[in-house]
Write a protein that holds these residues in place. Structure first.
Motif, short mmCIF file in Angstrom:
data_model
loop_
_atom_site.label_atom_id
_atom_site.label_comp_id
_atom_site.label_asym_id
_atom_site.label_seq_id
_atom_site.Cartn_x
_atom_site.Cartn_y
_atom_site.Cartn_z
N ALA A 154 -0.33 -1.20 5.35
CA ALA A 154 -1.41 -2.15 4.80
C ALA A 154 -1.66 -2.98 5.87
O ALA A 154 -0.97 -3.59 6.75
CB ALA A 154 -0.79 -2.87 3.83
N ALA A 166 -5.11 0.10 2.70
CA ALA A 166 -4.03 0.86 2.78
C ALA A 166 -4.41 2.37 3.45
O ALA A 166 -5.18 2.72 2.89
CB ALA A 166 -3.40 1.04 1.40
N ALA A 187 -3.98 0.19 -2.43
CA ALA A 187 -3.53 -1.29 -2.14
C ALA A 187 -3.40 -2.13 -3.17
O ALA A 187 -4.33 -2.33 -4.13
CB ALA A 187 -4.22 -1.86 -0.84
N GLY A 242 0.90 -1.31 -0.02
CA GLY A 242 0.11 0.01 0.18
C GLY A 242 0.80 1.25 0.01
O GLY A 242 2.00 1.28 0.46
N ASN A 287 6.78 -2.21 7.31
CA ASN A 287 6.33 -1.10 6.70
C ASN A 287 7.79 -0.38 6.50
O ASN A 287 8.63 -0.56 7.16
CB ASN A 287 5.64 -0.16 7.50
#
Length: 297
Positions: free
Chosen positions: A193, A184, A62, A52, A119
């Protein structure tokens, strides 16, 4: 010394509103920036990864990345590589062709009801993507439907994506029967996400421009809802687990908090992208999670 807590003020605001700050602090200790051997082994057996982020125009999406197991792998304690990257026509292709794009990823394995989130910052490579991790953590198996993956990819190539600014009747019917989607969201320093699941019908489609779902109790982090508190942009990804069709939606979302403690998220559509055959995998029918509201144990 005050321990580091991996939350920004949006997540903190939701945690305080719901009254789970202490629980969130406890769970937050599991968030690190390193990829442990067990996490690396989990990634290497995955046939798909959801990513995302925001496109160059600022819309949040996403997207689904797929490949033979091993196409996602850890290449160091803080980095993963993704062979192939997004399709050229994917809404995030332009952003992922740039250096340092903030992204959130989730690897969800329906076969084991396990999921892992990573992330960080993406950059293009000759073979696909590399993602430098800022946050790595796993979540509980709640609301994940169990599915098996028979061997062998489906023949054919993805269709050209079909764009629209409102949902068609067929798309609305498909969304109303969904048991899973991916969400997302973004904040000032990055992206995230996450997964949402429930029995068919947990997503409501009251109009061609709006989706509504109840936010079920989770891990108390409130990363997604915290992001939406500070930035309403959102991207949704729905997958037809049998045919491989994907429906990607971008727009804005807001959370409504009721007096009884329940939460409802309302998503307003800006654009929809439908791609037939986006995934080469055909999964079996689901065994619904026993955690789903309304599901018999």
């Amino acid at each position: 010394m005050v321990p580091h807590v991996p939350y920004h003020h949006g997540s903190r605001a939701v945690q305080d509103l719901v009254g789970v700050r202490e629980a969130a602090d406890h769970v937050g200790r599991s968030i690190g920036d390193g990829i442990r051997p067990v996490a690396a082994a989990f990634l290497e057996i995955q046939p798909m990864l959801v990513i995302g982020g925001a496109d160059p125009a600022g819309a949040v999406w996403a997207s689904l990345l797929t490949g033979e197991p091993g196409f996602v792998r850890a290449t160091g304690p803080h980095q993963i590589s993704v062979a192939g990257g997004p399709r050229r026509a994917d809404p995030l292709a332009g952003a992922l062709a740039q250096e340092g794009t903030p992204v959130g990823t989730i690897a969800l394995d329906p076969r084991t009801r396990r999921r892992m989130r990573l992330n960080g910052r993406a950059r293009p490579t000759p073979r696909g993507l590399a993602i430098e991790a800022d946050q790595v953590f796993s979540n509980c198996p709640k609301y994940i439907q169990k599915r098996e993956l028979p061997p062998g990819a489906m023949p054919g190539r993805p269709s050209a994506p079909r764009h629209g600014v409102k949902l068609t009747g067929d798309q609305r019917a498909f969304l109303a029967e969904a048991d899973t989607f991916f969400l997302a969201t973004v904040h000032a320093e990055g992206a995230d996400a996450s997964h949402r699941g429930g029995n068919p019908g947990f997503v409501h489609v009251p109009s061609p421009y709006e989706l509504v779902w109840r936010d079920y109790p989770g891990n108390s982090m409130f990363l997604s809802l915290g992001n939406l508190t500070t930035d309403p942009r959102a991207g949704l990804l729905f997958l037809d687990w049998v045919t491989g069709m994907t429906l990607q939606l971008t727009g804005t979302a807001r959370t409504e908090y009721a007096d009884d403690g329940s939460r409802t998220v309302r998503f307003t559509l800006t654009e929809a992208v439908e791609t037939f055959g986006a995934s080469p995998w055909s999964w079996t029918a689901p065994e619904y999670s026993p955690a789903n509201p309304g599901q018999e144990d």
